[in-house]
Design an enzyme around this catalytic site. Structure first.
Site, PDB file in Angstrom:
ATOM      1  N   LYS A  22     -64.828  -1.906  77.947  1.00 54.98           N
ATOM      2  CA  LYS A  22     -63.380  -1.615  77.503  1.00 54.98           C
ATOM      3  C   LYS A  22     -62.981  -2.684  76.488  1.00 54.98           C
ATOM      4  O   LYS A  22     -62.657  -2.823  75.398  1.00 54.98           O
ATOM      5  CB  LYS A  22     -62.335  -1.490  78.676  1.00 54.98           C
ATOM      6  CG  LYS A  22     -60.756  -1.595  78.261  1.00 54.98           C
ATOM      7  CD  LYS A  22     -60.096  -1.649  79.307  1.00 54.98           C
ATOM      8  CE  LYS A  22     -59.724  -2.785  79.935  1.00 54.98           C
ATOM      9  NZ  LYS A  22     -58.648  -3.920  79.226  1.00 54.98           N
ATOM     10  N   ASN A  23     -63.407  -3.949  77.064  1.00 54.64           N
ATOM     11  CA  ASN A  23     -62.665  -5.295  76.066  1.00 54.64           C
ATOM     12  C   ASN A  23     -63.613  -5.802  74.980  1.00 54.64           C
ATOM     13  O   ASN A  23     -63.376  -6.682  74.462  1.00 54.64           O
ATOM     14  CB  ASN A  23     -62.557  -6.398  77.236  1.00 54.64           C
ATOM     15  CG  ASN A  23     -61.354  -6.119  78.177  1.00 54.64           C
ATOM     16  OD1 ASN A  23     -60.795  -5.176  78.036  1.00 54.64           O
ATOM     17  ND2 ASN A  23     -61.204  -6.971  79.111  1.00 54.64           N
ATOM     18  N   ARG A  93     -51.314  -3.513  74.720  1.00 57.39           N
ATOM     19  CA  ARG A  93     -51.296  -4.848  74.253  1.00 57.39           C
ATOM     20  C   ARG A  93     -52.156  -4.978  73.346  1.00 57.39           C
ATOM     21  O   ARG A  93     -51.999  -5.845  72.376  1.00 57.39           O
ATOM     22  CB  ARG A  93     -50.995  -5.678  75.368  1.00 57.39           C
ATOM     23  CG  ARG A  93     -50.121  -5.897  76.105  1.00 57.39           C
ATOM     24  CD  ARG A  93     -49.869  -6.949  77.123  1.00 57.39           C
ATOM     25  NE  ARG A  93     -49.413  -8.187  76.253  1.00 57.39           N
ATOM     26  CZ  ARG A  93     -50.341  -8.888  75.529  1.00 57.39           C
ATOM     27  NH1 ARG A  93     -51.641  -8.829  75.573  1.00 57.39           N
ATOM     28  NH2 ARG A  93     -49.795  -9.886  74.879  1.00 57.39           N
ATOM     29  N   CYS A 117     -46.735  -8.227  80.427  1.00 56.87           N
ATOM     30  CA  CYS A 117     -47.023  -7.178  81.448  1.00 56.87           C
ATOM     31  C   CYS A 117     -47.012  -7.597  82.647  1.00 56.87           C
ATOM     32  O   CYS A 117     -46.498  -8.967  82.897  1.00 56.87           O
ATOM     33  CB  CYS A 117     -48.442  -6.638  80.943  1.00 56.87           C
ATOM     34  SG  CYS A 117     -49.822  -7.829  81.404  1.00 56.87           S
ATOM     35  N   ARG A 122     -47.871 -13.135  78.293  1.00 60.43           N
ATOM     36  CA  ARG A 122     -48.834 -12.899  77.173  1.00 60.43           C
ATOM     37  C   ARG A 122     -48.434 -12.970  75.897  1.00 60.43           C
ATOM     38  O   ARG A 122     -48.519 -12.099  75.119  1.00 60.43           O
ATOM     39  CB  ARG A 122     -49.506 -11.375  77.502  1.00 60.43           C
ATOM     40  CG  ARG A 122     -49.793 -10.676  78.854  1.00 60.43           C
ATOM     41  CD  ARG A 122     -50.963 -11.320  79.409  1.00 60.43           C
ATOM     42  NE  ARG A 122     -52.088 -10.842  78.624  1.00 60.43           N
ATOM     43  CZ  ARG A 122     -52.600  -9.538  79.072  1.00 60.43           C
ATOM     44  NH1 ARG A 122     -52.148  -8.875  79.904  1.00 60.43           N
ATOM     45  NH2 ARG A 122     -53.684  -9.294  78.360  1.00 60.43           N
ATOM     46  N   ASP A 307     -60.687 -11.712  85.329  1.00 58.05           N
ATOM     47  CA  ASP A 307     -60.591 -10.128  85.763  1.00 58.05           C
ATOM     48  C   ASP A 307     -61.381  -9.747  86.794  1.00 58.05           C
ATOM     49  O   ASP A 307     -61.423  -8.675  87.123  1.00 58.05           O
ATOM     50  CB  ASP A 307     -61.353  -9.590  84.357  1.00 58.05           C
ATOM     51  CG  ASP A 307     -60.042  -9.471  83.105  1.00 58.05           C
ATOM     52  OD1 ASP A 307     -60.704  -9.301  82.195  1.00 58.05           O
ATOM     53  OD2 ASP A 307     -59.171  -9.879  83.347  1.00 58.05           O
ATOM     54  N   ILE A 329     -55.555 -18.756  84.573  1.00 55.71           N
ATOM     55  CA  ILE A 329     -55.230 -18.220  83.189  1.00 55.71           C
ATOM     56  C   ILE A 329     -54.113 -17.646  83.084  1.00 55.71           C
ATOM     57  O   ILE A 329     -53.205 -17.668  81.913  1.00 55.71           O
ATOM     58  CB  ILE A 329     -56.311 -17.102  82.966  1.00 55.71           C
ATOM     59  CG1 ILE A 329     -57.836 -17.603  83.183  1.00 55.71           C
ATOM     60  CG2 ILE A 329     -56.347 -16.412  81.807  1.00 55.71           C
ATOM     61  CD1 ILE A 329     -58.202 -18.476  82.087  1.00 55.71           C
ATOM     62  N   ARG A 399     -56.968   2.871  83.086  1.00 50.52           N
ATOM     63  CA  ARG A 399     -57.032   2.267  81.982  1.00 50.52           C
ATOM     64  C   ARG A 399     -58.439   1.687  81.547  1.00 50.52           C
ATOM     65  O   ARG A 399     -58.820   1.164  80.708  1.00 50.52           O
ATOM     66  CB  ARG A 399     -56.135   1.118  81.865  1.00 50.52           C
ATOM     67  CG  ARG A 399     -54.535   1.940  81.827  1.00 50.52           C
ATOM     68  CD  ARG A 399     -53.378   0.773  81.463  1.00 50.52           C
ATOM     69  NE  ARG A 399     -53.972   0.050  80.097  1.00 50.52           N
ATOM     70  CZ  ARG A 399     -53.031  -0.945  79.981  1.00 50.52           C
ATOM     71  NH1 ARG A 399     -52.109  -1.429  80.413  1.00 50.52           N
ATOM     72  NH2 ARG A 399     -53.547  -1.663  78.878  1.00 50.52           N
TER      73      ARG A 399
HETATM   74  C1  EPZ Z   1     -58.384 -10.700  77.270  1.00 52.68           C
HETATM   75  O1  EPZ Z   1     -56.753 -10.661  77.178  1.00 52.68           O
HETATM   76  C2  EPZ Z   1     -58.676  -9.357  78.112  1.00 52.68           C
HETATM   77  N1  EPZ Z   1     -58.245  -8.276  77.508  1.00 52.68           N
HETATM   78  C3  EPZ Z   1     -58.049  -9.346  79.617  1.00 52.68           C
HETATM   79  O2  EPZ Z   1     -58.347  -8.580  80.219  1.00 52.68           O
HETATM   80  C4  EPZ Z   1     -58.324 -10.820  80.096  1.00 52.68           C
HETATM   81  O3  EPZ Z   1     -57.997 -11.100  81.444  1.00 52.68           O
HETATM   82  C5  EPZ Z   1     -58.180 -12.066  79.134  1.00 52.68           C
HETATM   83  O4  EPZ Z   1     -58.820 -11.832  78.036  1.00 52.68           O
HETATM   84  C6  EPZ Z   1     -58.720 -13.442  79.701  1.00 52.68           C
HETATM   85  O5  EPZ Z   1     -60.251 -13.179  79.809  1.00 52.68           O
HETATM   86  C7  EPZ Z   1     -59.172  -7.429  76.552  1.00 52.68           C
HETATM   87  O6  EPZ Z   1     -59.987  -7.981  75.970  1.00 52.68           O
HETATM   88  C8  EPZ Z   1     -58.247  -6.344  75.861  1.00 52.68           C
HETATM   89  P1  EPZ Z   1     -56.056 -14.130  76.215  1.00 52.68           P
HETATM   90  P2  EPZ Z   1     -56.055 -11.840  76.035  1.00 52.68           P
HETATM   91  O7  EPZ Z   1     -55.506 -14.383  75.136  1.00 52.68           O
HETATM   92  O8  EPZ Z   1     -56.759 -11.726  74.848  1.00 52.68           O
HETATM   93  C9  EPZ Z   1     -52.479 -17.363  76.495  1.00 52.68           C
HETATM   94  C10 EPZ Z   1     -58.307  -6.837  81.819  1.00 52.68           C
HETATM   95  O9  EPZ Z   1     -58.051  -6.634  82.932  1.00 52.68           O
HETATM   96  N2  EPZ Z   1     -52.417 -17.144  75.293  1.00 52.68           N
HETATM   97  O10 EPZ Z   1     -57.362 -14.858  76.579  1.00 52.68           O
HETATM   98  O11 EPZ Z   1     -54.736 -10.862  76.075  1.00 52.68           O
HETATM   99  C11 EPZ Z   1     -52.261 -16.419  77.678  1.00 52.68           C
HETATM  100  O12 EPZ Z   1     -51.009 -16.271  77.919  1.00 52.68           O
HETATM  101  C12 EPZ Z   1     -57.390  -7.596  80.725  1.00 52.68           C
HETATM  102  O13 EPZ Z   1     -59.428  -6.128  81.360  1.00 52.68           O
HETATM  103  C13 EPZ Z   1     -51.198 -18.085  74.406  1.00 52.68           C
HETATM  104  O14 EPZ Z   1     -50.743 -18.721  75.121  1.00 52.68           O
HETATM  105  O15 EPZ Z   1     -56.231 -12.976  76.761  1.00 52.68           O
HETATM  106  C14 EPZ Z   1     -53.062 -16.830  78.893  1.00 52.68           C
HETATM  107  O16 EPZ Z   1     -52.531 -17.520  79.447  1.00 52.68           O
HETATM  108  C15 EPZ Z   1     -56.167  -8.098  81.583  1.00 52.68           C
HETATM  109  N3  EPZ Z   1     -50.842 -17.639  73.236  1.00 52.68           N
HETATM  110  C16 EPZ Z   1     -54.268 -17.192  78.103  1.00 52.68           C
HETATM  111  O17 EPZ Z   1     -53.866 -17.514  76.736  1.00 52.68           O
HETATM  112  C17 EPZ Z   1     -51.750 -16.576  72.650  1.00 52.68           C
HETATM  113  O18 EPZ Z   1     -51.507 -16.528  71.312  1.00 52.68           O
HETATM  114  C18 EPZ Z   1     -55.721 -16.360  77.977  1.00 52.68           C
HETATM  115  O19 EPZ Z   1     -55.290 -14.978  77.243  1.00 52.68           O
HETATM  116  C19 EPZ Z   1     -52.684 -16.006  73.195  1.00 52.68           C
HETATM  117  C20 EPZ Z   1     -52.971 -16.178  74.599  1.00 52.68           C
END
Ligand code: EPZ
Length: 420
Positions: A22-23, A93, A117, A122, A307, A329, A399
Site C-alpha cells: 500500500k505504502n 491523507r 488522524c 501529521r 507500523d 514517531i 484500508r
Molecule cells: C508514512 O506516513 C506511512 N504512510 C505511514 O504508514 C508510516 O507510519 C509513516 O510513513 C512512518 O513510517 C504512507 O506511506 C502512505 P512521516 P507519513 O511523514 O509519510 C513528522 C500505515 O499504517 N512530520 O514519515 O505521513 C510526522 O508528524 C501508515 O500504513 C513532520 O513533522 O509519515 C511524524 O511524527 C500510518 N512534518 C514523522 O514526521 C512533515 O512535514 C514521520 O511522519 C512531515 C512529517
C-alpha cells in the site's frame, strides 16, 4: 459498519500470498502524473486507500483503466485540472502526494490541507518548505494548499528536520523535473521510498543515493511512461508473521521478501520464532511454544517500523515475561493499549512507553478499531483470547489489509465478517 467476529484459540498454520505494498503503491500512483505517456502498474493491492488514490487521479481527468487482475493502466496526458478535493483528501491523507508531481509537471496544484488522524497531528510543513525551496509559491487558503510554480521548479539543497517518508517522496517527485540539481538531506530510507525512486528511474529520472539518507537528483525535461511491479507489502508480511508467533503457529508467506523487514524478523527470532526465507518467501514456526516478551523502540528505517508496533504489543500481551514498547514517531500511537487491557492484557503507560506484562491468555470482548495498525493488533489479540471478540469499525482494517478475513481463514483462524 462491518464488524469482524473472532473466536480465539486457533494456532495459525498454512500458506498465503502477500499483496503488493500500500505504502509503495500510493506514491507510485501519484508519480504517474509525471509521465508523458501511459504507465502500467502491476501488483497493486485491492485496498480502499488505493481505490481512493485512483478516484483522485480520475477526478483530475487522468485516464485510468483497471483489468481483472488489478493491473492498472494510467495516462495522465488527459488531465484537465490540478485539484485534490476535500471529499477525497479527508478519507486519505496520502492524497498530499499528488502535490509534488502536479507542481513539477504543470506548475499548479490545489490540494485540500490533510488533517491529522487518530495517531497524530501529521503536519506537512516539511513538504511545503521543501517545495518553496524549489521555487514554489504556496499559500494556505480556505483549507486548501494553493501552490504555483509559473516558471517551473528549480533544484535546491534541502535538509529535512525530521525524517519524513511522505515528505521525502513528495520532494523527490518534485525534483525529478526541476531545473538543475536537488540534494535532499536526512531523507527517509524506507523500502517504499526506494521502490518509488526505482520506478522514477525506470521513467527516465536521474537519482543518485537511492536507499540512503542523501538523495541527489538531476532534473530532466520529461519522464516516459513505463511498466512497473509494486514491491511486496512488508507490513502485511510482518503482521501475519507476528500473528503466527502470537498464536504459536507455523506459516509460509509467498510473494514477499525478507530483506525489507530484517529488524522485524530479528525481533521475532528473539521471541523464539524459527524463521527461514528464500527469494520470494518467508516461513515462521513457533513449534507450539509460547512467544517470549520482546522489547522494542520504533524509529525510521532500518530501525523497527512504527507500523509494526501495535502488532508486537499484541504478541507481548500473551508472551512469557515483560517488555517495553516505545513509540517515537507518532505522538498518539499507543491508543490500542486501552482496548487490549479491556481484553485482560496487563499494560501500563509511561509517556510514550508501554510496559507489557505477559498473561497466559486474554478474554474475548467487544472492541473498537481506531486506526489501521491498532485494528490489526486487536485481531491478533482476539485470536489468542478465550471466547468471542467483536471488532467494530473495521473500515480502518480494509484500508491496509487485502482480504484479511479470507487470508486468516486460510490459516485456520475462526473469523467472519458481519456487514454492519
Ligand atoms: C508514512 O506516513 C506511512 N504512510 C505511514 O504508514 C508510516 O507510519 C509513516 O510513513 C512512518 O513510517 C504512507 O506511506 C502512505 P512521516 P507519513 O511523514 O509519510 C513528522 C500505515 O499504517 N512530520 O514519515 O505521513 C510526522 O508528524 C501508515 O500504513 C513532520 O513533522 O509519515 C511524524 O511524527 C500510518 N512534518 C514523522 O514526521 C512533515 O512535514 C514521520 O511522519 C512531515 C512529517
Amino acid at each position: 459498519m462491518d464488524k469482524l467476529i473472532i473466536q480465539g484459540g486457533a494456532s495459525l498454520s498454512g500458506e498465503i500470498k502477500i499483496s503488493g505494498s500500500k505504502n509503495s503503491g500510493l506514491p507510485i500512483l501519484a508519480a504517474t502524473i509525471l509521465a508523458n505517456g501511459s504507465m502500467k502498474l502491476s501488483n497493486l493491492p485491492h485496498l480502499n486507500d488505493i481505490t481512493t488514490m485512483l478516484a483522485l487521479l480520475r477526478c483530475m481527468g487522468v485516464d485510468v483503466t483497471i483489468d481483472e487482475k488489478m493491473c492498472v493502466e494510467i495516462n495522465p496526458n488527459s488531465i484537465t485540472h490540478y485539484d485534490a478535493p476535500y471529499e477525497l483528501v479527508k478519507t486519505m491523507r496520502a492524497s498530499i502526494l499528488v502535490l509534488g508531481p502536479l507542481l513539477a509537471r504543470f506548475g499548479e496544484a490545489n490540494v485540500s490541507f490533510p488533517g491529522g488522524c487518530a495517531i497524530g497531528s501529521r503536519p506537512v510543513d516539511i513538504h511545503l518548505r521543501g517545495l518553496e525551496a524549489m521555487g514554489a509559491e504556496i499559500e494556505v487558503d480556505g483549507g486548501y494548499i494553493r501552490a504555483r510554480a509559473p516558471n517551473g521548479l528549480r533544484g535546491a539543497h534541502f535538509f529535512m528536520e525530521t525524517v519524513t517518508v511522505g515528505g521525502t517522496e513528495n520532494l523527490l517527485m518534485a525534483a525529478v523535473l526541476a531545473k538543475g540539481k536537488t540534494i535532499l538531506e536526512n531523507a527517509a530510507r524506507e523500502p517504499e521510498v526506494v521502490d518509488l525512486a526505482e520506478c522514477l528511474v525506470a521513467m527516465g529520472a536521474k537519482i543518485q543515493g537511492i536507499g540512503t539518507d542523501h538523495l541527489v537528483i538531476e532534473g530532466v525535461d520529461e519522464l516516459q511512461g513505463c511498466s512497473y511491479r509494486i514491491m511486496p507489502d512488508r507490513i502485511e508480511t510482518g503482521t501475519y508473521l507476528t500473528a503466527a508467533a502470537a498464536t504459536r503457529g507455523s506459516v509460509m508467506l509467498r510473494h514477499t521478501r525478507a530483506d525489507i523487514l530484517e529488524v522485524v524478523l530479528l525481533k521475532l527470532e528473539e521471541a523464539g520464532a524459527k524463521i527461514e526465507s528464500g527469494e520470494d518467501w518467508i516461513s515462521l514456526t513457533m513449534n507450539g511454544e509460547r512467544p517470549k516478551a520482546v522489547s522494542l523502540k520504533t524509529a525510521p528505517y532500518p530501525a523497527f517500523p512504527t507500523d509494526m508496533q501495535a502488532q508486537f504489543m499484541a504478541m507481548n500481551t500473551v508472551a512469557s515475561g515483560s517488555a517495553t514498547v516505545t513509540e517515537t514517531i507518532f505522538e498518539n500511537r499507543l491508543i490500542q493499549v486501552n482496548e487490549l487491557n479491556r481484553m485482560g492484557a496487563n499494560i501500563s503507560l509511561e509517556g510514550n512507553t508501554a510496559l507489557i506484562k505477559g498473561v497466559e491468555r486474554l478474554k474475548g470482548a467487544p472492541v473498537m478499531a481506531t486506526d489501521l495498525r491498532a485494528s490489526a493488533s486487536l485481531v491478533i489479540a482476539a485470536m489468542v483470547a478465550d471466547g468471542e471478540t467483536i471488532v467494530d469499525r473495521i473500515y480502518h482494517i480494509d484500508r491496509g489489509y487485502e482480504c484479511i478475513e479470507e487470508k486468516l481463514q486460510i490459516l485456520g483462524a475462526n473469523i467472519r465478517r458481519v456487514p454492519g
